[in-house]
Enzyme design. Structure first.
Site, mmCIF file in Angstrom:
data_model
loop_
_atom_site.group_PDB
_atom_site.id
_atom_site.type_symbol
_atom_site.label_atom_id
_atom_site.label_comp_id
_atom_site.label_asym_id
_atom_site.label_seq_id
_atom_site.Cartn_x
_atom_site.Cartn_y
_atom_site.Cartn_z
ATOM 1 N N ASN A 58 -1.043 2.593 0.544
ATOM 2 C CA ASN A 58 -0.767 4.009 0.236
ATOM 3 C C ASN A 58 0.677 4.347 0.610
ATOM 4 O O ASN A 58 1.209 3.863 1.611
ATOM 5 C CB ASN A 58 -1.761 4.956 0.921
ATOM 6 C CG ASN A 58 -1.866 4.770 2.429
ATOM 7 O OD1 ASN A 58 -1.694 3.669 2.940
ATOM 8 N ND2 ASN A 58 -2.162 5.843 3.130
ATOM 9 N N GLU A 60 2.919 7.689 1.074
ATOM 10 C CA GLU A 60 2.943 9.157 1.139
ATOM 11 C C GLU A 60 4.359 9.680 0.921
ATOM 12 O O GLU A 60 5.329 8.905 0.909
ATOM 13 C CB GLU A 60 2.389 9.613 2.501
ATOM 14 C CG GLU A 60 0.936 9.199 2.676
ATOM 15 C CD GLU A 60 0.286 9.751 3.930
ATOM 16 O OE1 GLU A 60 0.996 10.300 4.800
ATOM 17 O OE2 GLU A 60 -0.954 9.619 4.037
ATOM 18 N N CYS A 69 -2.102 6.526 -3.796
ATOM 19 C CA CYS A 69 -3.111 5.778 -3.034
ATOM 20 C C CYS A 69 -2.888 4.264 -3.181
ATOM 21 O O CYS A 69 -2.280 3.796 -4.149
ATOM 22 C CB CYS A 69 -4.505 6.089 -3.549
ATOM 23 S SG CYS A 69 -5.042 7.772 -3.256
ATOM 24 N N GLU A 71 -5.040 1.980 -3.969
ATOM 25 C CA GLU A 71 -5.695 1.396 -5.141
ATOM 26 C C GLU A 71 -4.811 1.526 -6.379
ATOM 27 O O GLU A 71 -4.734 0.615 -7.201
ATOM 28 C CB GLU A 71 -7.026 2.105 -5.437
ATOM 29 C CG GLU A 71 -8.037 2.040 -4.315
ATOM 30 C CD GLU A 71 -7.934 3.224 -3.344
ATOM 31 O OE1 GLU A 71 -6.796 3.591 -2.971
ATOM 32 O OE2 GLU A 71 -8.980 3.756 -2.970
ATOM 33 N N CYS A 102 -10.816 7.539 -3.850
ATOM 34 C CA CYS A 102 -10.828 8.943 -4.278
ATOM 35 C C CYS A 102 -11.118 9.019 -5.779
ATOM 36 O O CYS A 102 -11.080 8.016 -6.499
ATOM 37 C CB CYS A 102 -9.486 9.612 -3.944
ATOM 38 S SG CYS A 102 -8.148 9.184 -5.075
ATOM 39 N N CYS A 105 -8.415 7.660 -8.157
ATOM 40 C CA CYS A 105 -8.368 6.193 -8.214
ATOM 41 C C CYS A 105 -9.560 5.639 -8.994
ATOM 42 O O CYS A 105 -9.417 4.658 -9.732
ATOM 43 C CB CYS A 105 -8.316 5.606 -6.808
ATOM 44 S SG CYS A 105 -6.707 5.875 -6.037
HETATM 45 N N1 THU Z 1 -5.881 7.250 0.262
HETATM 46 C C1 THU Z 1 -5.864 6.054 -0.391
HETATM 47 O O1 THU Z 1 -4.907 5.264 -0.273
HETATM 48 N N2 THU Z 1 -6.908 5.744 -1.190
HETATM 49 C C2 THU Z 1 -7.977 6.569 -1.416
HETATM 50 O O2 THU Z 1 -8.812 6.249 -2.239
HETATM 51 C C3 THU Z 1 -8.121 7.792 -0.657
HETATM 52 C C4 THU Z 1 -6.957 8.208 0.154
HETATM 53 C C5 THU Z 1 -4.742 7.593 1.112
HETATM 54 C C6 THU Z 1 -3.875 8.671 0.539
HETATM 55 C C7 THU Z 1 -3.265 9.268 1.780
HETATM 56 O O3 THU Z 1 -2.115 8.520 2.115
HETATM 57 C C8 THU Z 1 -4.299 9.054 2.846
HETATM 58 O O4 THU Z 1 -5.196 8.071 2.359
HETATM 59 C C9 THU Z 1 -5.087 10.307 3.206
HETATM 60 O O5 THU Z 1 -5.578 10.918 2.072
#
Ligand code: THU
Length: 147
Positions: A58, A60, A69, A71, A102, A105
């Site tokens: 991930n 940010e 994310c 994925e 999520c 994704c």
């Molecule tokens: N996140 C992911 O990398 N994958 C997901 O399917 C859900 C959330 C990350 C995004 C963000 O950096 C952190 O988790 C909190 O939401």
């Protein structure tokens, strides 16, 4: 048509990748996470039918909504490398419990791999295994565009 396995774990037995190598790739990806805002690190590793692995973490952003994310970074990498026959994804996060992908994704994965098997592992070592179709029932798919 064969009925789907009751336990999706069984479907992972046929993967042309060593399970530990696959999970290690997801863990290694997690180490690259850029997540100063949530402090949640996520690593994802896709595996294709030939056993190749494509990982992502991930990423940010100070403009929070621009976060990508793990994925979706992994799928971008697989597509860029020309891999299309994706069979499974491992998702590992720094949270104790397994983190399920999520909604965004799930939709992006559905575009390339509707029959994907999704293995999620928490920092506590517990795992959940689902099919993508179970996680995103009645999905909007390319065929739904009509024409
Ligand atoms: N996140 C992911 O990398 N994958 C997901 O399917 C859900 C959330 C990350 C995004 C963000 O950096 C952190 O988790 C909190 O939401």
């Amino acid at each position: 048509m064969n009925p789907p396995p009751k336990d999706w774990n069984e479907a992972l037995d046929g993967l042309l990748v060593d399970r530990e190598d696959w999970l290690s790739a997801a863990r290694a990806a997690l180490e690259h996470a850029h997540s100063p805002y949530s402090d949640i690190r996520v690593g994802a590793a896709l595996v294709d039918r030939s056993g190749q692995i494509f990982s992502g973490c991930n990423v940010e952003n100070a403009s929070y909504g621009l976060t990508i994310c793990a994925e979706r970074n992994a799928i971008g990498r697989a597509v860029m490398e020309g891999a299309r026959d994706l069979v499974a994804i491992a998702i590992i996060s720094s949270l104790e419990a397994p983190l399920l992908p999520c909604g965004a994704c799930r939709q992006v994965l559905m575009e390339f791999a509707p029959d994907l098997i999704v293995l999620c592992e928490g920092a506590d070592g517990s795992t959940l295994v689902h099919s993508l179709r179970d996680l995103l029932p009645q999905a909007f798919e390319p065929g739904d565009l009509g024409g």
